[in-house]
Design a protein around this motif. Structure first.
Motif, PDB file in Angstrom:
ATOM      1  N   VAL A 175       0.223  -0.860  -0.229  1.00 32.52           N
ATOM      2  CA  VAL A 175      -0.329  -0.243   0.249  1.00 32.52           C
ATOM      3  C   VAL A 175       0.170   1.312   0.405  1.00 32.52           C
ATOM      4  O   VAL A 175       1.228   2.263  -0.990  1.00 32.52           O
ATOM      5  CB  VAL A 175      -0.805  -0.395   0.809  1.00 32.52           C
ATOM      6  CG1 VAL A 175      -1.308   1.633   1.148  1.00 32.52           C
ATOM      7  CG2 VAL A 175      -2.098  -1.168   0.500  1.00 32.52           C
ATOM      8  N   ARG A 176       2.213   1.188   0.583  1.00 28.42           N
ATOM      9  CA  ARG A 176       2.928   2.005   0.642  1.00 28.42           C
ATOM     10  C   ARG A 176       3.627   2.612  -0.568  1.00 28.42           C
ATOM     11  O   ARG A 176       3.867   3.674  -1.140  1.00 28.42           O
ATOM     12  CB  ARG A 176       4.454   1.732   1.724  1.00 28.42           C
ATOM     13  CG  ARG A 176       4.053   2.337   3.207  1.00 28.42           C
ATOM     14  CD  ARG A 176       5.024   1.991   4.193  1.00 28.42           C
ATOM     15  NE  ARG A 176       4.714   1.747   5.546  1.00 28.42           N
ATOM     16  CZ  ARG A 176       4.331   2.876   6.506  1.00 28.42           C
ATOM     17  NH1 ARG A 176       4.166   4.355   6.018  1.00 28.42           N
ATOM     18  NH2 ARG A 176       4.193   2.406   7.357  1.00 28.42           N
ATOM     19  N   GLY A 177       3.723   1.870  -1.186  1.00 30.18           N
ATOM     20  CA  GLY A 177       4.623   1.941  -2.712  1.00 30.18           C
ATOM     21  C   GLY A 177       3.622   2.148  -3.832  1.00 30.18           C
ATOM     22  O   GLY A 177       4.111   2.393  -4.902  1.00 30.18           O
ATOM     23  N   LEU A 178       2.328   2.051  -3.246  1.00 31.74           N
ATOM     24  CA  LEU A 178       1.428   2.598  -5.021  1.00 31.74           C
ATOM     25  C   LEU A 178       1.174   3.709  -5.272  1.00 31.74           C
ATOM     26  O   LEU A 178       1.819   5.048  -4.870  1.00 31.74           O
ATOM     27  CB  LEU A 178       0.333   2.435  -4.177  1.00 31.74           C
ATOM     28  CG  LEU A 178      -0.657   1.093  -3.963  1.00 31.74           C
ATOM     29  CD1 LEU A 178      -2.093   0.711  -3.077  1.00 31.74           C
ATOM     30  CD2 LEU A 178      -1.016   0.128  -5.294  1.00 31.74           C
ATOM     31  N   ASP A 179       1.832   3.817  -6.618  1.00 33.06           N
ATOM     32  CA  ASP A 179       1.499   4.867  -7.502  1.00 33.06           C
ATOM     33  C   ASP A 179       0.104   5.397  -7.172  1.00 33.06           C
ATOM     34  O   ASP A 179      -0.728   5.081  -7.954  1.00 33.06           O
ATOM     35  CB  ASP A 179       2.306   4.159  -9.000  1.00 33.06           C
ATOM     36  CG  ASP A 179       2.190   6.399  -9.530  1.00 33.06           C
ATOM     37  OD1 ASP A 179       1.834   7.330  -8.764  1.00 33.06           O
ATOM     38  OD2 ASP A 179       2.941   6.316 -10.861  1.00 33.06           O
ATOM     39  N   MET A 180       0.270   6.482  -6.599  1.00 37.26           N
ATOM     40  CA  MET A 180      -1.789   7.000  -6.813  1.00 37.26           C
ATOM     41  C   MET A 180      -2.318   7.454  -7.700  1.00 37.26           C
ATOM     42  O   MET A 180      -3.691   7.413  -8.426  1.00 37.26           O
ATOM     43  CB  MET A 180      -2.051   7.665  -5.482  1.00 37.26           C
ATOM     44  CG  MET A 180      -1.513   7.338  -3.561  1.00 37.26           C
ATOM     45  SD  MET A 180      -2.737   5.365  -3.967  1.00 37.26           S
ATOM     46  CE  MET A 180      -4.221   5.954  -3.291  1.00 37.26           C
ATOM     47  N   GLU A 181      -1.721   8.397  -8.421  1.00 33.45           N
ATOM     48  CA  GLU A 181      -1.646   8.662  -9.946  1.00 33.45           C
ATOM     49  C   GLU A 181      -2.479   7.388 -10.470  1.00 33.45           C
ATOM     50  O   GLU A 181      -2.711   7.594 -11.979  1.00 33.45           O
ATOM     51  CB  GLU A 181      -0.792  10.219 -10.313  1.00 33.45           C
ATOM     52  CG  GLU A 181      -0.127  10.560  -9.942  1.00 33.45           C
ATOM     53  CD  GLU A 181      -1.582  11.776  -9.327  1.00 33.45           C
ATOM     54  OE1 GLU A 181      -2.391  11.751 -10.200  1.00 33.45           O
ATOM     55  OE2 GLU A 181      -1.759  12.240  -8.056  1.00 33.45           O
ATOM     56  N   GLU A 182      -1.609   6.259 -10.650  1.00 31.21           N
ATOM     57  CA  GLU A 182      -1.897   5.606 -11.498  1.00 31.21           C
ATOM     58  C   GLU A 182      -3.119   4.841 -10.976  1.00 31.21           C
ATOM     59  O   GLU A 182      -4.019   5.118 -12.040  1.00 31.21           O
ATOM     60  CB  GLU A 182      -0.458   4.015 -11.108  1.00 31.21           C
ATOM     61  CG  GLU A 182      -1.012   3.308 -13.096  1.00 31.21           C
ATOM     62  CD  GLU A 182       0.505   2.271 -12.186  1.00 31.21           C
ATOM     63  OE1 GLU A 182       0.129   1.123 -12.210  1.00 31.21           O
ATOM     64  OE2 GLU A 182       1.567   2.693 -12.394  1.00 31.21           O
ATOM     65  N   VAL A 183      -2.898   4.827  -9.718  1.00 30.73           N
ATOM     66  CA  VAL A 183      -4.767   3.879  -9.566  1.00 30.73           C
ATOM     67  C   VAL A 183      -5.881   4.598  -9.790  1.00 30.73           C
ATOM     68  O   VAL A 183      -6.725   4.085  -9.644  1.00 30.73           O
ATOM     69  CB  VAL A 183      -4.099   3.711  -7.395  1.00 30.73           C
ATOM     70  CG1 VAL A 183      -5.262   3.616  -6.905  1.00 30.73           C
ATOM     71  CG2 VAL A 183      -3.208   2.570  -7.206  1.00 30.73           C
ATOM     72  N   ARG A 184      -5.669   6.332  -9.429  1.00 29.16           N
ATOM     73  CA  ARG A 184      -6.263   7.298  -9.604  1.00 29.16           C
ATOM     74  C   ARG A 184      -6.588   6.993 -11.593  1.00 29.16           C
ATOM     75  O   ARG A 184      -8.093   7.224 -12.034  1.00 29.16           O
ATOM     76  CB  ARG A 184      -6.160   8.387  -9.531  1.00 29.16           C
ATOM     77  CG  ARG A 184      -6.256   9.040  -8.192  1.00 29.16           C
ATOM     78  CD  ARG A 184      -6.059  10.420  -7.852  1.00 29.16           C
ATOM     79  NE  ARG A 184      -5.673  10.531  -6.405  1.00 29.16           N
ATOM     80  CZ  ARG A 184      -5.079  10.298  -5.988  1.00 29.16           C
ATOM     81  NH1 ARG A 184      -3.400  10.681  -6.333  1.00 29.16           N
ATOM     82  NH2 ARG A 184      -4.068  10.650  -4.125  1.00 29.16           N
ATOM     83  N   GLY A 185      -6.223   7.364 -11.794  1.00 32.57           N
ATOM     84  CA  GLY A 185      -5.972   7.034 -13.609  1.00 32.57           C
ATOM     85  C   GLY A 185      -6.817   5.829 -14.027  1.00 32.57           C
ATOM     86  O   GLY A 185      -7.456   5.787 -14.704  1.00 32.57           O
ATOM     87  N   LYS A 186      -6.334   4.671 -13.120  1.00 34.14           N
ATOM     88  CA  LYS A 186      -6.999   2.932 -13.332  1.00 34.14           C
ATOM     89  C   LYS A 186      -9.022   3.095 -12.851  1.00 34.14           C
ATOM     90  O   LYS A 186      -9.630   2.955 -13.671  1.00 34.14           O
ATOM     91  CB  LYS A 186      -6.614   1.691 -13.056  1.00 34.14           C
ATOM     92  CG  LYS A 186      -5.169   1.047 -14.033  1.00 34.14           C
ATOM     93  CD  LYS A 186      -4.471   0.481 -12.606  1.00 34.14           C
ATOM     94  CE  LYS A 186      -2.851  -0.237 -13.387  1.00 34.14           C
ATOM     95  NZ  LYS A 186      -2.388  -1.171 -12.855  1.00 34.14           N
TER      96      LYS A 186
END
Length: 127
Positions: A103-114
């Motif tokens: 969870v710490r390592g997530l790229d949140m911009e990528e998550v939001r994009g998906k």
């Protein structure tokens, strides 16, 4: 740090705040829940920057129903207000540590994009 008890009144504000929030859905009569409780508590001591929260599904039946909890314990992870993990079953300490690292390592911009792609807009939601 220790765990925080969540209620219908505090759940949304807690999980939509910034950072990482781990939520343990449990009940006192549940054996696996009782075995997972010390693992969750110890992790809260190691990761003071993460909110470790618990929802008593017996006391908060309406909240558990709204979250579609059908098996306990269930562990949910939120990051920056986004549900990024949800799985029933008690995790051993090593698996919980792996989850925290993931969870710490997530790229949140990528998550939001998906999420934006799945919603059909193709554009990230406005903040």
């Amino acid at each position: 740090m220790s765990t925080t008890a969540l209620t219908m009144d505090t759940f949304e504000k807690t999980v939509t705040g910034g950072g990482i929030v781990l939520v343990d859905w449990w009940a006192s009569w549940c054996g696996p829940c009782r075995r997972f409780a010390p693992v969750f508590e110890q992790a809260s001591e190691r990761h003071a920057d993460i909110v470790f929260a618990k929802v008593d599904t017996e006391a908060e039946q309406q909240l558990a129903a709204a979250a579609r909890i059908s098996s306990i314990p269930t562990l949910m992870a939120f990051r920056d207000g986004i549900l990024v993990f949800s799985q029933p079953g008690a995790l051993p300490s090593a698996a919980l540590e792996e989850l925290v690292a993931a969870v710490r390592g997530l790229d949140m911009e990528e998550v939001r994009g998906k999420i934006a792609q799945q919603s059909g807009s193709g554009e990230p939601a406005a903040a």
